[in-house]
Design a protein around this motif. Structure first.
Motif, short mmCIF file in Angstrom:
data_model
loop_
_atom_site.label_atom_id
_atom_site.label_comp_id
_atom_site.label_asym_id
_atom_site.label_seq_id
_atom_site.Cartn_x
_atom_site.Cartn_y
_atom_site.Cartn_z
N GLY A 66 0.81 -1.21 -0.01
CA GLY A 66 0.24 -0.10 -0.02
C GLY A 66 0.94 1.33 -0.06
N ASP A 67 2.23 1.08 0.09
CA ASP A 67 3.00 2.20 -0.08
C ASP A 67 4.12 2.00 -0.80
OD1 ASP A 67 4.41 4.61 0.71
OD2 ASP A 67 4.84 3.98 2.83
N THR A 68 4.18 1.77 -2.15
CA THR A 68 4.90 1.34 -2.97
C THR A 68 5.98 2.27 -3.38
OG1 THR A 68 3.91 2.39 -4.85
CG2 THR A 68 3.18 0.15 -4.40
N ASP A 69 6.26 3.60 -2.70
CA ASP A 69 7.47 4.14 -2.91
C ASP A 69 8.44 4.08 -1.63
OD1 ASP A 69 5.91 5.78 -1.23
OD2 ASP A 69 6.34 7.86 -2.36
N THR A 70 8.07 3.11 -0.65
CA THR A 70 8.74 2.84 0.63
C THR A 70 9.31 1.43 0.23
OG1 THR A 70 7.41 4.49 1.91
CG2 THR A 70 8.83 2.68 2.99
N LYS A 71 10.70 1.36 0.35
CA LYS A 71 11.14 -0.12 0.03
C LYS A 71 12.51 -0.24 0.46
CE LYS A 71 11.51 1.17 -4.74
NZ LYS A 71 10.91 1.02 -6.18
N ILE A 72 12.98 -1.52 0.52
CA ILE A 72 14.34 -1.92 0.97
C ILE A 72 14.95 -2.56 -0.37
CG2 ILE A 72 15.99 -3.38 1.95
CD1 ILE A 72 13.67 -3.12 4.50
N GLY A 73 15.90 -2.27 -1.07
CA GLY A 73 16.18 -2.88 -2.31
C GLY A 73 17.79 -3.42 -2.44
N GLY A 85 9.48 7.30 0.84
CA GLY A 85 8.71 8.45 0.31
C GLY A 85 9.43 8.51 -1.36
N GLY A 86 9.97 7.67 -1.58
CA GLY A 86 10.63 7.78 -2.81
C GLY A 86 12.08 8.45 -3.16
N SER A 95 32.19 -0.75 -0.52
CA SER A 95 33.22 0.29 0.11
C SER A 95 32.63 1.45 0.90
CB SER A 95 34.05 0.82 -1.27
OG SER A 95 33.13 1.21 -2.01
N ARG A 96 31.37 1.87 0.80
CA ARG A 96 31.10 2.85 1.67
C ARG A 96 29.69 3.12 1.88
NH1 ARG A 96 32.71 4.48 -3.54
NH2 ARG A 96 34.61 5.40 -2.78
N SER A 97 29.17 3.77 2.69
CA SER A 97 27.93 3.97 3.34
C SER A 97 27.37 5.50 3.28
CB SER A 97 27.57 3.47 4.73
OG SER A 97 28.10 2.10 4.79
N TYR A 98 26.22 5.65 3.03
CA TYR A 98 25.48 7.06 2.86
C TYR A 98 24.18 7.15 3.80
CZ TYR A 98 28.61 7.23 -1.45
OH TYR A 98 29.27 7.37 -2.45
N LEU A 99 24.37 8.27 4.45
CA LEU A 99 23.03 8.51 5.05
C LEU A 99 22.44 10.01 4.22
CD1 LEU A 99 21.01 8.47 7.38
CD2 LEU A 99 22.35 9.67 8.65
N ARG A 100 21.17 9.88 3.94
CA ARG A 100 20.98 11.02 3.22
C ARG A 100 19.69 11.53 3.60
NH1 ARG A 100 22.59 7.25 -0.43
NH2 ARG A 100 23.85 7.56 -1.96
N PHE A 101 19.31 12.97 3.38
CA PHE A 101 18.21 13.79 3.60
C PHE A 101 17.48 14.14 2.33
CE2 PHE A 101 15.53 17.31 4.73
CZ PHE A 101 14.73 16.86 5.59
N GLN A 102 16.35 13.51 2.17
CA GLN A 102 15.73 13.88 0.99
C GLN A 102 16.31 13.71 -0.33
OE1 GLN A 102 13.77 17.67 1.74
NE2 GLN A 102 12.14 16.85 2.86
#
Length: 127
Positions: A66-73, A85-86, A95-102
């Motif tokens: 019911g919330d197709t823009d929220t996923k683990i891929g 939220g897409g 080799s690296r990890s990222y934390l993002r905002f919008q």
């Protein structure tokens, strides 16, 4: 127990158990459907919960119902991403990890250390 054939494989069926020749079976236990191999339950499908024994292989994404823009891929080899939220919010590769905002990188880690984009605010007591 009635003898039947499923996809050309001899099998046996009674009211709550479907046994294939060998050691595979489908059982209905307390309303749950259980797939067994060699006598060990590998998959249980319940009314609201499913349980897997061993490894579950996902070809691409786990999508929130019911919330197709929220996923683990798992979009490429050796990588994982979390979208809400897409927007790509968290990702990691070999080799690296990222934390993002919008969608914008805010924190990145790799073998050289940590890179922070934007300000850092510390609240609470510093000791």
């Amino acid at each position: 127990m009635a003898r039947k054939f499923l996809n050309g494989v001899q099998s046996y069926f009674n009211n709550s158990n479907y046994s294939l020749l060998g050691h595979d079976s489908l059982d209905v236990v307390g309303g749950d459907l259980k797939l067994k191999r060699a006598g060990s339950t590998k998959l249980t499908l319940g009314a609201s919960t499913s349980t897997f024994a061993g490894t579950l292989t996902i070809p691409s994404h786990i999508v929130h119902a019911g919330d197709t823009d929220t996923k683990i891929g798992f979009n490429t080899d050796n990588s994982v991403e979390i979208r809400a939220g897409g927007n790509l919010q968290i990702s990691a590769d070999s080799s690296r990890s990222y934390l993002r905002f919008q969608g914008s990188n805010k924190l990145m880690t790799d073998s050289a250390g940590v890179i922070v984009t934007g300000g850092i605010t510390i609240t609470g007591t510093n000791t």
